[in-house]
Motif scaffolding. Structure first.
Motif, PDB file in Angstrom:
ATOM      1  N   GLN A  65     -24.263  -6.155  10.299  1.00 25.01           N
ATOM      2  CA  GLN A  65     -22.716  -6.039   9.583  1.00 25.01           C
ATOM      3  C   GLN A  65     -23.099  -4.592   8.756  1.00 25.01           C
ATOM      4  N   ASN A  66     -24.344  -3.924   8.362  1.00 26.93           N
ATOM      5  CA  ASN A  66     -24.157  -2.610   8.113  1.00 26.93           C
ATOM      6  C   ASN A  66     -26.053  -2.109   8.455  1.00 26.93           C
ATOM      7  N   PRO A  67     -25.914  -1.762   8.897  1.00 25.69           N
ATOM      8  CA  PRO A  67     -27.263  -1.501   9.295  1.00 25.69           C
ATOM      9  C   PRO A  67     -28.166  -0.605   8.368  1.00 25.69           C
ATOM     10  N   ILE A  68     -27.257   0.477   8.031  1.00 29.49           N
ATOM     11  CA  ILE A  68     -28.278   1.229   7.003  1.00 29.49           C
ATOM     12  C   ILE A  68     -28.891   0.349   5.173  1.00 29.49           C
ATOM     13  N   ALA A  69     -27.114  -0.310   4.570  1.00 28.06           N
ATOM     14  CA  ALA A  69     -27.655  -0.827   3.819  1.00 28.06           C
ATOM     15  C   ALA A  69     -28.952  -2.753   4.250  1.00 28.06           C
ATOM     16  N   ASN A  70     -28.658  -3.077   5.514  1.00 27.36           N
ATOM     17  CA  ASN A  70     -29.722  -4.314   5.861  1.00 27.36           C
ATOM     18  C   ASN A  70     -31.222  -3.335   6.749  1.00 27.36           C
ATOM     19  N   SER A  71     -31.283  -2.453   6.100  1.00 27.96           N
ATOM     20  CA  SER A  71     -32.808  -1.549   7.000  1.00 27.96           C
ATOM     21  C   SER A  71     -33.614  -2.208   6.890  1.00 27.96           C
ATOM     22  N   THR A  72     -33.409  -3.010   5.887  1.00 32.01           N
ATOM     23  CA  THR A  72     -35.398  -3.583   5.816  1.00 32.01           C
ATOM     24  C   THR A  72     -34.979  -4.953   5.289  1.00 32.01           C
ATOM     25  N   LEU A  73     -36.068  -5.856   5.537  1.00 35.05           N
ATOM     26  CA  LEU A  73     -35.495  -7.329   4.907  1.00 35.05           C
ATOM     27  C   LEU A  73     -35.792  -7.702   3.987  1.00 35.05           C
ATOM     28  N   GLN A  74     -36.165  -6.714   3.216  1.00 30.72           N
ATOM     29  CA  GLN A  74     -35.902  -6.945   1.508  1.00 30.72           C
ATOM     30  C   GLN A  74     -34.879  -6.599   0.963  1.00 30.72           C
ATOM     31  N   LYS A  75     -34.069  -5.747   1.623  1.00 32.05           N
ATOM     32  CA  LYS A  75     -32.654  -5.256   1.384  1.00 32.05           C
ATOM     33  C   LYS A  75     -31.975  -5.826   1.947  1.00 32.05           C
ATOM     34  N   LEU A  76     -32.343  -6.502   2.987  1.00 25.99           N
ATOM     35  CA  LEU A  76     -30.874  -7.450   3.875  1.00 25.99           C
ATOM     36  C   LEU A  76     -30.918  -8.514   2.451  1.00 25.99           C
ATOM     37  N   VAL A  77     -31.737  -9.178   2.470  1.00 26.05           N
ATOM     38  CA  VAL A  77     -31.812 -10.169   1.247  1.00 26.05           C
ATOM     39  C   VAL A  77     -31.100 -10.119  -0.042  1.00 26.05           C
ATOM     40  N   GLN A  78     -31.577  -9.014  -0.451  1.00 24.95           N
ATOM     41  CA  GLN A  78     -31.274  -8.292  -1.592  1.00 24.95           C
ATOM     42  C   GLN A  78     -29.753  -8.610  -1.491  1.00 24.95           C
ATOM     43  N   GLY A  79     -28.905  -7.825  -0.727  1.00 23.75           N
ATOM     44  CA  GLY A  79     -27.840  -8.164  -0.261  1.00 23.75           C
ATOM     45  C   GLY A  79     -26.616  -9.220  -0.075  1.00 23.75           C
ATOM     46  N   GLU A  80     -27.110 -10.230   0.658  1.00 20.32           N
ATOM     47  CA  GLU A  80     -26.759 -10.991   1.125  1.00 20.32           C
ATOM     48  C   GLU A  80     -27.097 -12.021  -0.411  1.00 20.32           C
ATOM     49  N   LEU A  81     -28.131 -11.628  -1.255  1.00 25.51           N
ATOM     50  CA  LEU A  81     -27.563 -12.878  -2.734  1.00 25.51           C
ATOM     51  C   LEU A  81     -26.535 -12.546  -3.212  1.00 25.51           C
ATOM     52  N   ALA A  82     -26.755 -10.670  -3.320  1.00 27.84           N
ATOM     53  CA  ALA A  82     -25.521 -10.623  -4.321  1.00 27.84           C
ATOM     54  C   ALA A  82     -24.489 -10.468  -4.439  1.00 27.84           C
ATOM     55  N   GLU A  83     -23.913 -11.575  -2.392  1.00 27.24           N
ATOM     56  CA  GLU A  83     -22.390 -12.160  -1.836  1.00 27.24           C
ATOM     57  C   GLU A  83     -22.883 -13.173  -1.930  1.00 27.24           C
ATOM     58  N   LYS A  84     -23.624 -13.343  -3.010  1.00 26.97           N
ATOM     59  CA  LYS A  84     -24.123 -15.785  -3.127  1.00 26.97           C
ATOM     60  C   LYS A  84     -23.679 -16.123  -1.908  1.00 26.97           C
ATOM     61  N   LYS A  85     -24.251 -15.332  -1.205  1.00 31.43           N
ATOM     62  CA  LYS A  85     -24.437 -15.900   0.595  1.00 31.43           C
ATOM     63  C   LYS A  85     -26.040 -16.296   1.289  1.00 31.43           C
ATOM     64  N   LYS A  86     -26.550 -16.595   1.873  1.00 30.12           N
ATOM     65  CA  LYS A  86     -27.642 -17.451   2.850  1.00 30.12           C
ATOM     66  C   LYS A  86     -28.516 -17.689   3.621  1.00 30.12           C
ATOM     67  N   THR A  87     -26.982 -17.430   5.076  1.00 26.49           N
ATOM     68  CA  THR A  87     -27.225 -17.550   6.041  1.00 26.49           C
ATOM     69  C   THR A  87     -28.464 -16.959   6.621  1.00 26.49           C
ATOM     70  N   ALA A  88     -28.481 -15.865   6.547  1.00 20.93           N
ATOM     71  CA  ALA A  88     -29.957 -14.831   7.311  1.00 20.93           C
ATOM     72  C   ALA A  88     -30.807 -14.856   6.253  1.00 20.93           C
ATOM     73  N   THR A  89     -31.092 -15.020   5.026  1.00 25.85           N
ATOM     74  CA  THR A  89     -32.087 -15.330   4.284  1.00 25.85           C
ATOM     75  C   THR A  89     -32.648 -16.684   4.242  1.00 25.85           C
ATOM     76  N   GLU A  90     -32.045 -17.621   4.448  1.00 22.02           N
ATOM     77  CA  GLU A  90     -32.991 -19.111   4.783  1.00 22.02           C
ATOM     78  C   GLU A  90     -33.503 -18.849   6.361  1.00 22.02           C
ATOM     79  N   GLY A  91     -32.317 -18.037   7.052  1.00 25.26           N
ATOM     80  CA  GLY A  91     -33.041 -17.695   8.684  1.00 25.26           C
ATOM     81  C   GLY A  91     -34.634 -17.700   8.504  1.00 25.26           C
ATOM     82  N   LEU A  92     -34.765 -15.870   7.560  1.00 23.80           N
ATOM     83  CA  LEU A  92     -35.737 -15.546   7.417  1.00 23.80           C
ATOM     84  C   LEU A  92     -36.462 -16.241   6.792  1.00 23.80           C
TER      85      LEU A  92
END
Length: 194
Positions: A65-92
């Motif tokens: 969805q955004n390879p730059i904003a999600n370039s690290t696993l930690q950024k990916l989780v932070q971004g998802e949680l900020a959006e009140k989502k958890k699909t990838a966070t739970e997957g990880l």
């Protein structure tokens, strides 16, 4: 001479880790290589592969969805949680548990050369995934553990030069341990509970 670990697209030893976290794309490439190792077990680990591949897809979908904003696993989780989502966070989270299962099982096998894989993988399962599985799922995994190939046959499939296999497996597991402990620490430090 070659080993299984030299023929994957990326080895965990080559996954970049910076102050910003674990490189998402490199992690996904290395993890796809790890999932492929279960092909060497025959069809008995299909349920494990399916679960891990499903979690890889959740992380990859978020990453793309955004390879730059999600370039690290930690950024990916932070971004998802900020959006009140958890699909990838739970997957990880679940993927990390699966990686830890594989890591602990193979480390035990490496440390106990006289032990069959069924014992090593059963102990790995008890220490990692079993506490998170329901009574419905546990028998499926129990059956898979009992159906592991013989140790000698599995290690032969990893490569014909067993000294090289031992060397490459040791390095591979050290790289995987870095990833697993880093991801687990991130979830604990940030109090991420799903």
């Amino acid at each position: 001479m070659s080993t299984y670990f030299r023929n994957t697209a990326r080895n965990y030893t080559d996954v970049t880790i910076t102050d910003e976290g674990i490189n998402t794309d490199e992690f996904l490439q290395a993890t796809e290589g790890l999932v492929g190792i279960f092909d060497l077990f025959g069809g008995v680990f299909a349920v494990v592969q399916s679960d891990m591949n499903g979690n890889i897809k959740k992380i990859r979908d978020r990453y793309l969805q955004n390879p730059i904003a999600n370039s690290t696993l930690q950024k990916l989780v932070q971004g998802e949680l900020a959006e009140k989502k958890k699909t990838a966070t739970e997957g990880l989270l679940w993927l990390t548990r699966g990686l830890d299962f594989t890591l602990q099982s193979l480390e035990r096998s490496e440390a106990n050369p006289g032990e069959e894989l069924s014992v090593s993988f059963n102990k790995g399962y008890e220490n990692t995934l079993r506490p998170h599985h329901s009574f419905v799922v546990r028998p499926v995994f129990s059956l898979a553990m009992k159906s592991c190939p013989y140790r000698g046959a599995f290690y032969e499939k990893l490569g014909s030069d067993q000294e090289l296999v031992k060397q490459d497996l040791s390095a591979y597991l050290a790289g995987l341990r870095r990833i697993v402990t880093g991801t687990q620490a991130y979830y604990i430090t940030n109090s991420i509970k799903l």
